[in-house]
Design an enzyme around this catalytic site. Sequence first.
Site, mmCIF file in Angstrom:
data_model
loop_
_atom_site.group_PDB
_atom_site.id
_atom_site.type_symbol
_atom_site.label_atom_id
_atom_site.label_comp_id
_atom_site.label_asym_id
_atom_site.label_seq_id
_atom_site.Cartn_x
_atom_site.Cartn_y
_atom_site.Cartn_z
ATOM 1 N N PRO A 43 0.750 -1.188 0.146
ATOM 2 C CG PRO A 43 0.067 -0.982 2.266
ATOM 3 C CD PRO A 43 1.118 -1.777 1.210
ATOM 4 C CD GLN A 83 -2.172 0.152 5.325
ATOM 5 O OE1 GLN A 83 -1.950 1.359 4.820
ATOM 6 N NE2 GLN A 83 -1.290 -0.614 5.519
ATOM 7 C CB CYS A 115 1.671 5.536 8.540
ATOM 8 S SG CYS A 115 2.224 7.185 7.889
ATOM 9 C CG ASN A 126 7.619 -3.931 2.940
ATOM 10 O OD1 ASN A 126 7.393 -2.697 3.821
ATOM 11 N ND2 ASN A 126 7.789 -3.642 1.757
ATOM 12 C CG ASP A 164 15.900 -1.952 2.120
ATOM 13 O OD1 ASP A 164 15.178 -0.879 1.799
ATOM 14 O OD2 ASP A 164 16.471 -1.798 2.892
ATOM 15 N NE ARG A 187 11.328 2.582 -0.762
ATOM 16 C CZ ARG A 187 12.417 2.674 0.353
ATOM 17 N NH1 ARG A 187 13.153 3.588 0.380
ATOM 18 N NH2 ARG A 187 12.924 1.568 0.906
HETATM 19 C C1 LIG Z 1 5.218 7.151 -1.359
HETATM 20 C C2 LIG Z 1 5.112 5.945 -0.076
HETATM 21 C C3 LIG Z 1 3.692 5.952 0.364
HETATM 22 C C4 LIG Z 1 3.525 5.111 1.201
HETATM 23 N N1 LIG Z 1 2.260 4.654 1.796
HETATM 24 C C5 LIG Z 1 2.179 3.751 2.887
HETATM 25 C C6 LIG Z 1 0.615 3.244 3.077
HETATM 26 O O1 LIG Z 1 -0.372 4.260 2.609
HETATM 27 N N2 LIG Z 1 0.541 2.273 3.897
HETATM 28 C C7 LIG Z 1 1.453 1.704 4.457
HETATM 29 O O2 LIG Z 1 1.251 0.592 5.054
HETATM 30 N N3 LIG Z 1 2.656 1.918 3.846
HETATM 31 C C8 LIG Z 1 2.811 2.758 2.932
HETATM 32 N N4 LIG Z 1 4.109 3.010 2.598
HETATM 33 C C9 LIG Z 1 5.122 2.215 3.301
HETATM 34 C C10 LIG Z 1 5.325 1.003 2.087
HETATM 35 O O3 LIG Z 1 4.235 0.211 1.967
HETATM 36 C C11 LIG Z 1 6.486 0.069 2.380
HETATM 37 O O4 LIG Z 1 6.437 -0.391 3.701
HETATM 38 C C12 LIG Z 1 8.020 0.658 2.360
HETATM 39 O O5 LIG Z 1 7.974 1.628 1.017
HETATM 40 C C13 LIG Z 1 9.027 -0.186 2.385
HETATM 41 O O6 LIG Z 1 9.082 -1.282 1.196
HETATM 42 P P1 LIG Z 1 10.047 -0.842 -0.058
HETATM 43 O O7 LIG Z 1 11.205 -1.057 0.303
HETATM 44 O O8 LIG Z 1 9.779 -2.036 -0.836
HETATM 45 O O9 LIG Z 1 9.694 0.471 -0.676
HETATM 46 C C14 LIG Z 1 4.392 3.914 1.702
HETATM 47 C C15 LIG Z 1 5.754 4.167 1.124
HETATM 48 C C16 LIG Z 1 6.011 5.032 0.218
HETATM 49 C C17 LIG Z 1 7.236 5.382 -0.400
#
Ligand SMILES: Cc1cc2nc3c(=O)[nH]c(=O)nc-3n(C[C@H](O)[C@H](O)[C@H](O)COP(=O)(O)O)c2cc1C
Length: 327
Positions: free
Chosen positions: A18, A72, A103, A203, A205, A228
């Site tokens: 999300p 969510q 968050c 989750n 990186d 990301r």
């Molecule tokens: C722009 C952005 C918005 C995000 N919004 C949410 C969100 O609405 N709910 C949530 O649980 N995590 C949110 N996250 C966190 C991501 O779901 C994820 O946990 C985090 O980016 C780590 O994963 P990654 O390294 O694959 O990016 C957000 C992350 C980013 C970068």
Amino acid sequence: MTMKIGNIEIKTPIFLAPMSGYTNQPFRRLCKQFGAGVVYTEFTNAIGIIRENDKTLRTLSFTEEERPIGIQIFGNDADNLARSALYIQENFSPDFIDINFGCPSPKVTKKGGGSAILKDVNKVRKIIEKVVHVVDLPVTVKMRSGWDHDSIVYRDVAMAVEFAGVRAVTLHPRTTKQMFKGKANWDHIAEIKEQLSIPVIGNGDIHCADDIHKMFEQTGCDGVMIGRAAIRKPWIFSEYLASLGKMEWKLSTREEIFAIIQQHIEYAKEHLGDRVGGRALRPHIIHYLKGFPGASDFRRKISKLQNASEIAKFFQDVSNFLENRDK
Ligand SMILES: Cc1cc2nc3c(=O)[nH]c(=O)nc-3n(C[C@H](O)[C@H](O)[C@H](O)COP(=O)(O)O)c2cc1C
């Protein structure tokens, strides 16, 4: 490899995270098309749902093709979270409801929501008990490892939510204070996988298909969630499926990437309309353009465009320009 959340069978346990401002309907559809196994809505304020705020409710709609999908929610009050979960069940019927304990944004944590709840494991337990009590849908949790280095609580929280009836846990193993700095500590994922009987989704990186394999191997997790990297390249899901030999996938030319961008623009127009779709597309386009020659100039121009049709035309012009230049 499959997994289950409650009775919901997940055929490809690779989740699109999300992401607020990104995981709207057009983007979810695009990722689904590339093979994402599960998608989520952007996080949604429980109070906005209870008050039936129009704009909030619009972000919760989805099509059958998007299933399995989780909605969510976030908030700091167990009653509000439970009421909003029931509203979601009755009016939207997603496959599961996910509660955000991750968050780190001060806008959310200052009001005691998101990862601020990790400061109080009793509150976590109460919230889950209430929500699980009012809905039949599976309830899941997405969380960070703790508030800061001095309060690492993922073990206690994971045990508490399993005991309270949660059907899967996603862990992004950073603290709130870390935001996105440093490295996600995958050892935390491995630890709760050992500890829990419900599925654990890892989750943090993941940059490429190889990282997905590594996370499964290093942590033993049941599913992997991508944030990301999916914004930069929604085709990462196909890269992974191809690495398993489940499909052919190779993205080699700039034209192919441009065709994906045009597809995304089409979906934005279709689901959100020209104006709202244009606004929703802008942050995505900036990510797509990273690394392209002349990206900063394109970015400046795109920031002036109002709607999706203008963005589509802009891309066509850029594509023609680059093609002619390379001839
Ligand atoms: C722009 C952005 C918005 C995000 N919004 C949410 C969100 O609405 N709910 C949530 O649980 N995590 C949110 N996250 C966190 C991501 O779901 C994820 O946990 C985090 O980016 C780590 O994963 P990654 O390294 O694959 O990016 C957000 C992350 C980013 C970068």
